[in-house]
Design an enzyme around this catalytic site. Structure first.
Site, PDB file in Angstrom:
ATOM      1  N   GLU A 296     -30.254 -13.312 -52.871  1.00 22.00           N
ATOM      2  CA  GLU A 296     -30.505 -12.748 -52.149  1.00 22.00           C
ATOM      3  C   GLU A 296     -29.545 -12.234 -50.784  1.00 22.00           C
ATOM      4  O   GLU A 296     -29.743 -10.341 -50.485  1.00 22.00           O
ATOM      5  CB  GLU A 296     -31.220 -14.179 -51.196  1.00 22.00           C
ATOM      6  CG  GLU A 296     -32.370 -13.166 -49.718  1.00 22.00           C
ATOM      7  CD  GLU A 296     -33.393 -11.978 -49.589  1.00 22.00           C
ATOM      8  OE1 GLU A 296     -33.996 -12.049 -49.039  1.00 22.00           O
ATOM      9  OE2 GLU A 296     -33.584 -11.956 -51.443  1.00 22.00           O
TER      10      GLU A 296
ATOM     11  N   LYS B  75     -29.929  -7.966 -50.375  1.00 19.49           N
ATOM     12  CA  LYS B  75     -29.972  -7.364 -48.902  1.00 19.49           C
ATOM     13  C   LYS B  75     -28.801  -6.403 -48.825  1.00 19.49           C
ATOM     14  O   LYS B  75     -28.933  -5.911 -48.640  1.00 19.49           O
ATOM     15  CB  LYS B  75     -29.688  -8.515 -47.909  1.00 19.49           C
ATOM     16  CG  LYS B  75     -30.894  -9.593 -47.632  1.00 19.49           C
ATOM     17  CD  LYS B  75     -31.918  -8.678 -46.834  1.00 19.49           C
ATOM     18  CE  LYS B  75     -33.378  -9.040 -47.203  1.00 19.49           C
ATOM     19  NZ  LYS B  75     -34.182  -9.027 -48.927  1.00 19.49           N
TER      20      LYS B  75
ATOM     21  N   CYS C 175     -47.238   3.538 -49.549  1.00 16.24           N
ATOM     22  CA  CYS C 175     -48.593   4.518 -49.116  1.00 16.24           C
ATOM     23  C   CYS C 175     -49.428   4.024 -47.399  1.00 16.24           C
ATOM     24  O   CYS C 175     -49.370   2.571 -47.470  1.00 16.24           O
ATOM     25  CB  CYS C 175     -49.702   4.641 -49.243  1.00 16.24           C
ATOM     26  SG  CYS C 175     -48.359   5.836 -51.356  1.00 16.24           S
TER      27      CYS C 175
ATOM     28  N   ASN D  21     -53.778   4.707 -51.940  1.00 14.68           N
ATOM     29  CA  ASN D  21     -53.408   3.960 -52.355  1.00 14.68           C
ATOM     30  C   ASN D  21     -53.407   3.849 -54.491  1.00 14.68           C
ATOM     31  O   ASN D  21     -54.209   3.776 -54.487  1.00 14.68           O
ATOM     32  CB  ASN D  21     -53.052   3.321 -51.779  1.00 14.68           C
ATOM     33  CG  ASN D  21     -53.004   3.586 -49.929  1.00 14.68           C
ATOM     34  OD1 ASN D  21     -51.714   4.909 -50.223  1.00 14.68           O
ATOM     35  ND2 ASN D  21     -53.491   2.689 -49.071  1.00 14.68           N
ATOM     36  N   GLY D  22     -51.454   3.332 -54.848  1.00 15.52           N
ATOM     37  CA  GLY D  22     -52.582   3.499 -55.762  1.00 15.52           C
ATOM     38  C   GLY D  22     -52.226   4.513 -56.574  1.00 15.52           C
ATOM     39  O   GLY D  22     -51.334   5.347 -56.588  1.00 15.52           O
TER      40      GLY D  22
ATOM     41  N   TRP E 155     -45.694   7.647 -50.863  1.00 16.32           N
ATOM     42  CA  TRP E 155     -44.670   7.329 -51.298  1.00 16.32           C
ATOM     43  C   TRP E 155     -44.133   7.813 -52.845  1.00 16.32           C
ATOM     44  O   TRP E 155     -45.588   7.155 -52.982  1.00 16.32           O
ATOM     45  CB  TRP E 155     -44.638   5.751 -51.276  1.00 16.32           C
ATOM     46  CG  TRP E 155     -43.345   5.729 -51.691  1.00 16.32           C
ATOM     47  CD1 TRP E 155     -42.299   4.873 -51.310  1.00 16.32           C
ATOM     48  CD2 TRP E 155     -42.752   5.081 -52.825  1.00 16.32           C
ATOM     49  NE1 TRP E 155     -40.708   4.381 -51.654  1.00 16.32           N
ATOM     50  CE2 TRP E 155     -41.640   4.654 -53.005  1.00 16.32           C
ATOM     51  CE3 TRP E 155     -43.408   5.031 -54.259  1.00 16.32           C
ATOM     52  CZ2 TRP E 155     -41.066   4.408 -54.234  1.00 16.32           C
ATOM     53  CZ3 TRP E 155     -43.283   4.150 -55.239  1.00 16.32           C
ATOM     54  CH2 TRP E 155     -41.642   3.839 -54.903  1.00 16.32           C
TER      55      TRP E 155
ATOM     56  N   LYS F 257     -42.527  -1.166 -48.347  1.00 11.01           N
ATOM     57  CA  LYS F 257     -42.431  -2.530 -47.892  1.00 11.01           C
ATOM     58  C   LYS F 257     -43.668  -3.220 -48.212  1.00 11.01           C
ATOM     59  O   LYS F 257     -43.569  -4.523 -48.996  1.00 11.01           O
ATOM     60  CB  LYS F 257     -43.263  -3.192 -46.244  1.00 11.01           C
ATOM     61  CG  LYS F 257     -42.944  -4.225 -45.121  1.00 11.01           C
ATOM     62  CD  LYS F 257     -41.717  -4.886 -45.923  1.00 11.01           C
ATOM     63  CE  LYS F 257     -41.753  -5.998 -44.690  1.00 11.01           C
ATOM     64  NZ  LYS F 257     -40.652  -7.395 -45.061  1.00 11.01           N
TER      65      LYS F 257
ATOM     66  N   ARG G 177     -44.293   0.425 -44.153  1.00 12.12           N
ATOM     67  CA  ARG G 177     -44.734   0.103 -45.197  1.00 12.12           C
ATOM     68  C   ARG G 177     -43.717   0.926 -46.345  1.00 12.12           C
ATOM     69  O   ARG G 177     -43.914   0.953 -47.739  1.00 12.12           O
ATOM     70  CB  ARG G 177     -45.964   0.967 -46.042  1.00 12.12           C
ATOM     71  CG  ARG G 177     -46.848  -0.616 -45.218  1.00 12.12           C
ATOM     72  CD  ARG G 177     -48.549  -0.036 -45.067  1.00 12.12           C
ATOM     73  NE  ARG G 177     -49.144  -0.147 -46.262  1.00 12.12           N
ATOM     74  CZ  ARG G 177     -49.737  -0.968 -46.513  1.00 12.12           C
ATOM     75  NH1 ARG G 177     -50.262  -1.843 -46.064  1.00 12.12           N
ATOM     76  NH2 ARG G 177     -49.844  -0.657 -47.895  1.00 12.12           N
TER      77      ARG G 177
ATOM     78  N   GLU H 212     -30.403  -3.323 -50.869  1.00  8.82           N
ATOM     79  CA  GLU H 212     -31.360  -2.178 -50.144  1.00  8.82           C
ATOM     80  C   GLU H 212     -31.392  -1.574 -48.866  1.00  8.82           C
ATOM     81  O   GLU H 212     -31.430  -0.764 -49.145  1.00  8.82           O
ATOM     82  CB  GLU H 212     -32.686  -3.278 -50.618  1.00  8.82           C
ATOM     83  CG  GLU H 212     -32.764  -4.128 -48.881  1.00  8.82           C
ATOM     84  CD  GLU H 212     -33.627  -5.269 -49.645  1.00  8.82           C
ATOM     85  OE1 GLU H 212     -35.082  -4.384 -50.160  1.00  8.82           O
ATOM     86  OE2 GLU H 212     -33.867  -6.034 -49.029  1.00  8.82           O
TER      87      GLU H 212
ATOM     88  N   HIS I 273     -16.782 -16.372 -67.024  1.00 14.00           N
ATOM     89  CA  HIS I 273     -17.213 -16.239 -68.594  1.00 14.00           C
ATOM     90  C   HIS I 273     -17.824 -14.433 -68.551  1.00 14.00           C
ATOM     91  O   HIS I 273     -19.118 -13.198 -68.889  1.00 14.00           O
ATOM     92  CB  HIS I 273     -18.792 -16.458 -68.523  1.00 14.00           C
ATOM     93  CG  HIS I 273     -18.725 -17.418 -69.085  1.00 14.00           C
ATOM     94  ND1 HIS I 273     -18.352 -18.764 -69.962  1.00 14.00           N
ATOM     95  CD2 HIS I 273     -18.828 -19.285 -68.089  1.00 14.00           C
ATOM     96  CE1 HIS I 273     -18.040 -19.796 -69.882  1.00 14.00           C
ATOM     97  NE2 HIS I 273     -18.012 -20.294 -68.787  1.00 14.00           N
TER      98      HIS I 273
END
Length: 611
Positions: A484, A488, A2, A100-101, A75, A606, A27, A491, A507
């Site tokens: 990582e 990547k 947001c 926001n929140g 968002w 973000k 964001r 996402e 295993h």
């Protein structure tokens, strides 16, 4: 997640609100809207699902204009992605709010407000705030006081901005747990959740603290703390450049930021190189005493920053000899842990506003763990302000949701921390310090050489683009780089990817391997190379296709089912930084071939400012 922008001025603020929201697109969001007070002191509002450009088109067609207004990119959390759920929310035709929140007690407040006669048009928690403020404004006629009364009854995290048609010369805001700042101008003032939204109007900003509220007029700003006492907060001059927020010759911000890594790394190590040593004062005036007293380290972080912490654990234990734990921030605060006042709490966050990490830091401090250090990319953000010590990376603005240069500069910062602690503890010889400094000097050039592998990696991406799954393997300090790499790919290309220590393959994960599951192997020329080769043979025996990132001086040859790209020669302790580059490029080019939105992947944001 947001974004908020608001302005009060003598001219039409709609262009500034639209530009500010465009700057905040990175964001993550799914709808956008603005509300202004115009005409006969009426609230005029435009909202749209989708990109800011669509909302802007509606605003242009409706001739939206006003000297005071607020804007928002949403968002979705409470309620689906619909125009009715988009911000701003309006109550009684008098009050408009953006938020926001997350408000945790919104159900309780909704029930109460319905009993007071309020009707709800959305599924959001934010509409509760609008009606609460309206309720108190009707009683007292003071927008600032009504906002403070309403926020006193909210449980959760919020950054809010409020305007009223009955107070057209006032813009009110408040924060608790979510970032918010005030921008200062001449005859005009602003608010935003990120300084980038205001750079075209001002660079002079005040960062609000938790519990702060503010009333903005054209002439000035009044700040109150959580106790309602008038306060002054420092004015900061932002050094973020507008050029850093532009694409330039690149197709995507992720591509731009991948290629900016040599410069970002150079800038982040500059102070160490200039001082020709690992000076404890790089971490703050109190660092010498703090580092002297610690006996262990706890790293708290989320997402990519968590993987940077996992990498640092290997360095901190093997070089500095300090027992190190790494925890996911959102998990740490909800379990019973054993506090250690002599433990250094290291928080890692690109934005400095990551709510999970901020709350984990608060929790650690509440347990009496006051030796705190923040590694962050954004000056004066919340987490550094709450920490005793701070080390700022110098990655510059990172717009793409998938972190790239922020990650590698975090690794550099953690390596510098390791060497500094080792030096202070007397376990780093002068020769070793010189060797580490030289490695740091060379790493930007090595990264540039790795970037030059892009054409080969682009070819590999063709083999990944039509796959449903992928597996990443690494050993030792390179296992976090495999994690990582998998993140990547997940996402931005939406290919399901997992990462495992290569020794764990037999295993369980080996059951998944077949000709349709490409396996990426991080294989530097280190002590575990022969072990990694054995693990690769296990994959080949099951018909799997192996894609190996090997160092130039590794003895690897291509064969049927084994594809090899050679990075520069092994760079020793800093090898994880170098091997981050090819997995970033692989994800980027695979996503391009799949046609996904590289910079704004679905469902992601973000800056994660909600739990």
């Amino acid at each position: 997640m947001c974004g908020i922008v608001g302005a009060i001025a003598n001219n039409n603020v709609v262009p500034l609100l639209v530009e500010g929201l465009s700057r905040l697109e990175y964001r993550g969001y799914d709808s956008a809207g603005i509300a202004v007070i115009g005409g006969e002191n009426e609230i005029r509002r435009v909202r749209a699902v989708g990109r800011v450009a669509e909302m802007q088109g509606r605003a242009d067609r409706e001739g939206l204009a006003g000297n005071i207004g607020i804007g928002h990119t949403r968002w979705a959390t409470h309620g689906g992605v619909t125009e009715f759920n988009a911000h701003p929310h309006v109550s009684g035709g008098d009050i408009a709010v953006v938020h926001n929140g997350i408000i945790e007690n919104h159900d309780e407040q909704r029930t109460r407000l319905k009993q007071l006669g309020y009707l709800f048009e959305s599924q959001t928690d934010t509409e509760v705030i609008a009606h609460l403020i309206h309720h108190y404004f009707q009683q007292g006629g003071d927008l600032f006081a009504a906002t403070r009364q309403a926020t006193a009854e909210l449980t959760g995290a919020y950054a809010i901005a409020v305007v009223s048609r009955q107070a057209p010369d006032r813009l009110v805001c408040a924060r608790m747990g979510c970032p918010l700042l005030v921008g200062l101008g001449e005859g005009e003032n602003f608010i935003a959740s990120d300084v980038s939204a205001l750079l075209s109007a001002t660079r002079r900003v005040i960062y609000l603290e938790d519990g702060d509220s503010a009333e903005l007029t054209r002439a000035g700003v009044t700040l109150l703390d959580r106790n309602g006492q008038r306060i002054e907060r420092p004015v900061h001059v932002s050094d973020v450049s507008l050029a850093s927020l532009e694409l330039g010759p690149y197709s995507h911000f992720m591509q731009k930021e991948i290629h900016e890594q040599p410069r970002a790394l150079t800038d982040s190590i500059e102070a160490v190189i200039d001082s020709n040593g690992f000076d404890v004062e790089l971490f703050g005036d109190e660092a010498a005493g703090t580092f002297r007293d610690i006996d262990s380290i706890l790293i708290l972080a989320a997402g990519t920053s968590y993987y940077a912490g996992l990498t640092a654990k290997y360095w901190l234990e093997s070089i500095a000899g300090l027992p190190t734990s790494v925890e996911i921030a959102s998990e740490y605060r909800y379990r019973v842990s054993v506090p250690n006042p002599r433990q250094l709490i290291v928080t890692i966050s690109q934005s400095g506003e990551t709510l999970d990490t901020m709350e984990a830091l608060k929790h650690a401090k509440s347990l009496g763990q006051t030796q705190t250090l923040s590694i962050c990319n954004v000056q004066e953000s919340a987490i550094p302000r709450a920490s005793k010590l701070v080390f700022y990376t110098r990655a510059g603005a990172e717009i793409g949701v998938a972190s790239t240069k922020a990650f590698t500069t975090q690794l550099v910062a953690l390596f510098i921390l390791t060497a500094t602690l080792a030096k202070q503890r007397g376990v780093l010889s002068q020769a070793q310090e010189h060797e580490m400094l030289e490695a740091l000097r060379q790493i930007p050039a090595s990264v540039q050489h790795a970037l030059n592998l892009e054409p080969q990696i682009r070819e590999w991406a063709k083999a990944f683009a039509n796959k449903q799954h992928a597996l990443f393997l690494g050993r030792g300090i390179h296992y976090p780089i495999a994690l990582e790499g998998a993140l990547k790919l997940k996402e931005i290309s939406y290919i399901h990817a997992e990462a495992y220590p290569a020794g764990e393959l037999k295993h369980g994960p080996l059951a998944l391997v077949d000709e349709n599951m490409p396996v990426v192997v991080i294989a530097p020329n280190d002590a575990l190379l022969e072990k990694v080769k054995s693990n690769m043979q296990e994959v080949r025996a099951r018909g799997g296709q192996v894609y190996v990132f090997a160092d130039l001086d590794s003895h690897f040859g291509e064969s049927e089912g084994v594809h090899v790209i050679r990075t520069p020669r092994h760079v020793g302790l800093l090898s994880p930084i170098l091997h981050s580059i090819p997995v970033q490029l692989l994800a980027y080019h695979t996503a391009l071939l799949k046609g996904t939105d590289v910079d704004k992947p679905r469902n992601l944001a973000k800056s994660v400012t909600v739990e």
